[in-house]
Design a protein around this motif. Structure first.
Motif, mmCIF file in Angstrom:
data_model
loop_
_atom_site.group_PDB
_atom_site.id
_atom_site.type_symbol
_atom_site.label_atom_id
_atom_site.label_comp_id
_atom_site.label_asym_id
_atom_site.label_seq_id
_atom_site.Cartn_x
_atom_site.Cartn_y
_atom_site.Cartn_z
ATOM 1 N N ASP A 36 0.877 -1.176 0.000
ATOM 2 C CA ASP A 36 0.000 0.000 0.000
ATOM 3 C C ASP A 36 0.909 1.220 0.000
ATOM 4 O O ASP A 36 1.504 1.555 1.028
ATOM 5 C CB ASP A 36 -0.908 -0.013 1.237
ATOM 6 N N THR A 38 1.936 5.001 0.138
ATOM 7 C CA THR A 38 1.342 6.145 0.819
ATOM 8 C C THR A 38 1.896 7.479 0.331
ATOM 9 O O THR A 38 1.368 8.526 0.696
ATOM 10 C CB THR A 38 1.542 6.026 2.341
ATOM 11 N N THR A 41 4.860 9.345 -6.887
ATOM 12 C CA THR A 41 4.199 9.586 -8.160
ATOM 13 C C THR A 41 3.957 8.257 -8.872
ATOM 14 O O THR A 41 4.847 7.413 -8.910
ATOM 15 C CB THR A 41 5.077 10.503 -9.046
ATOM 16 N N ASN A 42 2.764 8.087 -9.451
ATOM 17 C CA ASN A 42 2.362 6.862 -10.162
ATOM 18 C C ASN A 42 2.400 5.636 -9.255
ATOM 19 O O ASN A 42 2.656 4.521 -9.703
ATOM 20 C CB ASN A 42 3.236 6.614 -11.402
ATOM 21 N N THR A 43 2.122 5.832 -7.976
ATOM 22 C CA THR A 43 2.257 4.735 -7.019
ATOM 23 C C THR A 43 1.218 3.629 -7.189
ATOM 24 O O THR A 43 1.425 2.531 -6.691
ATOM 25 C CB THR A 43 2.225 5.266 -5.575
ATOM 26 N N SER A 44 0.137 3.905 -7.912
ATOM 27 C CA SER A 44 -0.856 2.842 -8.121
ATOM 28 C C SER A 44 -0.241 1.645 -8.843
ATOM 29 O O SER A 44 -0.715 0.517 -8.698
ATOM 30 C CB SER A 44 -2.060 3.371 -8.893
ATOM 31 N N TYR A 45 0.843 1.871 -9.601
ATOM 32 C CA TYR A 45 1.517 0.783 -10.311
ATOM 33 C C TYR A 45 2.338 -0.093 -9.368
ATOM 34 O O TYR A 45 2.797 -1.168 -9.753
ATOM 35 C CB TYR A 45 2.408 1.334 -11.427
ATOM 36 N N GLU A 47 1.112 -0.796 -6.175
ATOM 37 C CA GLU A 47 0.196 -1.212 -5.121
ATOM 38 C C GLU A 47 -0.453 -2.544 -5.458
ATOM 39 O O GLU A 47 -0.720 -2.835 -6.619
ATOM 40 C CB GLU A 47 -0.895 -0.159 -4.913
ATOM 41 N N GLY A 48 -0.690 -3.328 -4.425
ATOM 42 C CA GLY A 48 -1.351 -4.614 -4.592
ATOM 43 C C GLY A 48 -0.443 -5.753 -4.183
ATOM 44 O O GLY A 48 0.473 -5.583 -3.385
ATOM 45 N N LYS A 66 4.060 -2.923 -11.567
ATOM 46 C CA LYS A 66 3.335 -3.173 -12.812
ATOM 47 C C LYS A 66 3.872 -2.266 -13.922
ATOM 48 O O LYS A 66 4.268 -1.139 -13.676
ATOM 49 C CB LYS A 66 1.842 -2.908 -12.619
ATOM 50 N N ILE A 71 7.564 4.881 -11.524
ATOM 51 C CA ILE A 71 7.265 5.259 -10.146
ATOM 52 C C ILE A 71 8.416 6.120 -9.663
ATOM 53 O O ILE A 71 9.585 5.756 -9.817
ATOM 54 C CB ILE A 71 7.082 4.006 -9.273
#
Length: 80
Positions: A36, A38, A41-45, A47-48, A66, A71
């Motif tokens: 996760d 917190t 930049t572009n951290t959704s890539y 996450e998981g 991903k 990132i």
């Protein structure tokens, strides 16, 4: 949760993320982790669920984010 000292990206696409812990983490290549992010930049890539790729030392481990974006920035994460 791991006590994290730092989270660093190599700036690639996909980014290799190196996590440094305050104490020996006990992980090995192939271990699953849940990330996760917190901050950054572009951290959704990054996450998981991921699999540990490498263990450079007893207090560092690496995983590959991903594909799709670099990132970057000042990164922070909660990792289980």
């Amino acid at each position: 949760n791991f006590d994290i000292a730092s989270v660093v990206s190599d700036g690639g696409n996909p980014s290799t993320i190196t996590v440094t812990t305050l104490y020996a983490h006990g992980l090995f290549p192939g271990c699953p982790i849940v990330v996760d992010m917190t901050a950054g930049t572009n951290t959704s890539y990054a996450e998981g669920s991921f699999i540990i790729n490498a263990i450079p030392s007893t207090t560092t481990f690496q995983f590959t984010a991903k594909t799709g974006a670099v990132i970057s920035g000042s990164l922070a994460a909660i990792i289980n």
